[in-house]
Design an enzyme around this catalytic site. Structure first.
Site, short mmCIF file in Angstrom:
data_model
loop_
_atom_site.label_atom_id
_atom_site.label_comp_id
_atom_site.label_asym_id
_atom_site.label_seq_id
_atom_site.Cartn_x
_atom_site.Cartn_y
_atom_site.Cartn_z
N ARG A 139 0.86 -1.20 0.00
CA ARG A 139 0.00 0.00 0.00
C ARG A 139 0.89 1.23 0.00
O ARG A 139 0.65 2.20 -0.71
CB ARG A 139 -0.95 0.00 1.20
N TYR A 144 -16.53 17.09 -15.64
CA TYR A 144 -16.90 15.67 -15.75
C TYR A 144 -17.91 15.33 -14.65
O TYR A 144 -17.72 15.71 -13.48
CB TYR A 144 -15.64 14.81 -15.65
N ASP A 154 -7.16 18.93 -14.24
CA ASP A 154 -7.47 17.59 -14.75
C ASP A 154 -7.02 17.56 -16.21
O ASP A 154 -7.62 18.21 -17.07
CB ASP A 154 -8.98 17.34 -14.61
N LYS A 186 -7.88 6.45 -19.30
CA LYS A 186 -8.16 6.94 -20.64
C LYS A 186 -6.93 6.81 -21.55
O LYS A 186 -6.47 5.72 -21.80
CB LYS A 186 -8.70 8.37 -20.55
C1 LIG Z 1 -12.07 14.30 -17.36
C2 LIG Z 1 -12.23 13.15 -16.42
N1 LIG Z 1 -11.79 13.26 -15.16
C3 LIG Z 1 -11.90 12.26 -14.26
C4 LIG Z 1 -12.51 11.07 -14.60
C5 LIG Z 1 -12.65 9.99 -13.56
O1 LIG Z 1 -11.72 8.97 -13.78
P1 LIG Z 1 -11.98 7.41 -13.46
O2 LIG Z 1 -13.15 6.97 -14.28
O3 LIG Z 1 -10.68 6.77 -13.83
O4 LIG Z 1 -12.27 7.32 -11.99
C6 LIG Z 1 -12.98 10.91 -15.90
C7 LIG Z 1 -13.66 9.64 -16.28
O5 LIG Z 1 -14.36 9.57 -17.25
C8 LIG Z 1 -12.85 11.97 -16.83
O6 LIG Z 1 -13.29 11.86 -18.09
#
Ligand SMILES: Cc1ncc(COP(=O)(O)O)c(C=O)c1O
Length: 380
Positions: free
Chosen positions: A46, A98, A170, A195
């Site tokens: 961890r 998001y 992000d 992604k």
């Molecule tokens: C721009 C963005 N930020 C954060 C996330 C969240 O990531 P995760 O699905 O890996 O938890 C996503 C997921 O679609 C996203 O598109």
């Protein structure tokens, strides 16, 4: 090192035990100690694991950061950032966020006493006016999901510095191939590694990178204390994925451009949202801070009709109707009923997420097949 070299070699070394060129999957929870406290740098997985560490160092290298941290998902990474705050603290963020980020902010952290404000981050003045004495974090997403709005990272960085805020970006949609927010004034970069970084739709993971020693210390403490870490197998898969990030992003961007232009000239399409268009409202900012425009775009089907849009998204043969993005295969999504269903209809319509909006994650297939597929679905 230039980007492509860093993607392949950054933070990664042949295995010291065997010389294996690929970082092995250290599928172990613990490590033998010679005597209490005398070990080879790892005590418990961890806290730290060699496969995860190689990936964390690799991510830091490609984002021009000092420190990298991996988490069990993008949302677990976001969770770690907000846990740096205390009740009464405030986050100012974009109103075109998001859906999952909006949900963790408002449904998990707001009841615990953290405050959130959502504003149009296209306007520095609007952001400045929203900042109060309680504001601690400025949270931006650019390009935004799904409207492909662009936030001026440099301008937000200047504002954050002036107000003494931690500025977090992000960078999921752009990836470090297209933009490096730390170089433009951000303090923390967050990724849904799920992604483009993973790139093959086979892993769920998140990451944070920073060059700030104090922030890194806090985040490592939270990573270890809350424990939402990524496993060694997934870390290995992402290490492998990143080795081709630059090549994939080149093709994603090339195909994205071809499809944006095709859709714009299609009689059944109303609007196309893609920051590479010269008349996109933030095109100049995009050109300034991004190296290309990537493979994400959204468009509306003429007539703004829910049933018609459902028919279009159900008629694709090469595009798959699915959540997520950033994999080698092309995906289509219907934000209003899928990724953004957590955001109230009035809220999402204010930012353009209409019932007729379709979001595309353009993959790296042959673009002629993708165009033909879109055309047949739109003509149904
Ligand atoms: C721009 C963005 N930020 C954060 C996330 C969240 O990531 P995760 O699905 O890996 O938890 C996503 C997921 O679609 C996203 O598109």
């Amino acid at each position: 090192m230039k980007f492509g070299t860093k993607a392949i070699h950054g933070g990664v070394h042949p295995d010291p035990a065997t010389g294996a060129i690929m970082t092995p999957i250290y599928q172990t929870s613990t490590y033998v100690q010679e005597e209490p406290g005398k070990h080879k740098g790892f005590e418990y997985s961890r806290t730290g694991n060699p496969t995860r560490k190689a990936l964390e160092d690799n991510l830091a290298a490609i984002e021009n950061a000092k420190y990298g941290l991996c988490f069990g998902s993008g949302l677990a990474a976001i969770d770690a950032v907000i846990k740096m705050l205390r009740p009464g603290d405030e986050v100012v963020s974009t109103n075109d966020l998001y859906g999952g980020t909006y949900r963790i902010f408002t449904k998990i952290f707001e009841p615990l006493g953290i405050k959130f404000k959502f504003v149009d981050m296209g306007s520095v003045e609007e952001v400045r006016n929203a900042i109060s004495s309680d504001t601690k974090i400025l949270w931006a997403e650019t390009p935004t999901n799904p409207m492909l709005n662009i936030v001026d990272i440099e301008a937000m960085g200047v504002l954050a510095k002036e107000k003494g805020l931690t500025f977090c970006v992000d960078n999921t949609f752009a990836t470090p191939y297209l933009q490096n927010p730390l170089d433009l004034g951000a303090d923390i970069v967050m990724h849904s590694v799920t992604k483009y970084l993973g790139g093959h739709s086979d892993v769920v993971m998140g990451a944070l990178v920073t060059s700030n020693d104090e922030i890194a210390e806090q985040l490592y403490f939270i990573q270890n204390s809350s424990g939402a870490v990524s496993g060694p197998m997934d870390s290995f898969l992402v290490l492998r994925g990143i080795k081709t990030l630059h090549i994939r992003m080149q093709r994603h961007s090339e195909n994205g451009r071809a499809i944006a232009e095709f859709l714009r000239s299609h009689p059944e399409v109303d609007k196309v949202y893609w920051p590479g268009f010269e008349d996109h409202p933030n095109h100049e900012v995009a050109k300034k801070q991004m190296r290309d425009f990537g493979g994400m775009l959204s468009f509306t089907v003429k007539g703004n009709d829910f049933a018609r849009t459902m028919k279009v998204v159900s008629s694709f043969k090469v595009f798959s109707l699915a959540e997520s993005l950033g994999g080698v295969e092309s995906l289509a999504g219907h934000p209003a009923s899928m990724t953004h269903a957590a955001i109230p209809k009035e809220e999402r319509e204010k930012t353009g997420v209409l019932d007729s909006l379709i979001r595309l994650s353009v993959g790296i297939e042959d673009k002629d097949d993708l165009i033909e597929d879109l055309d047949q679905a739109l003509r149904k």
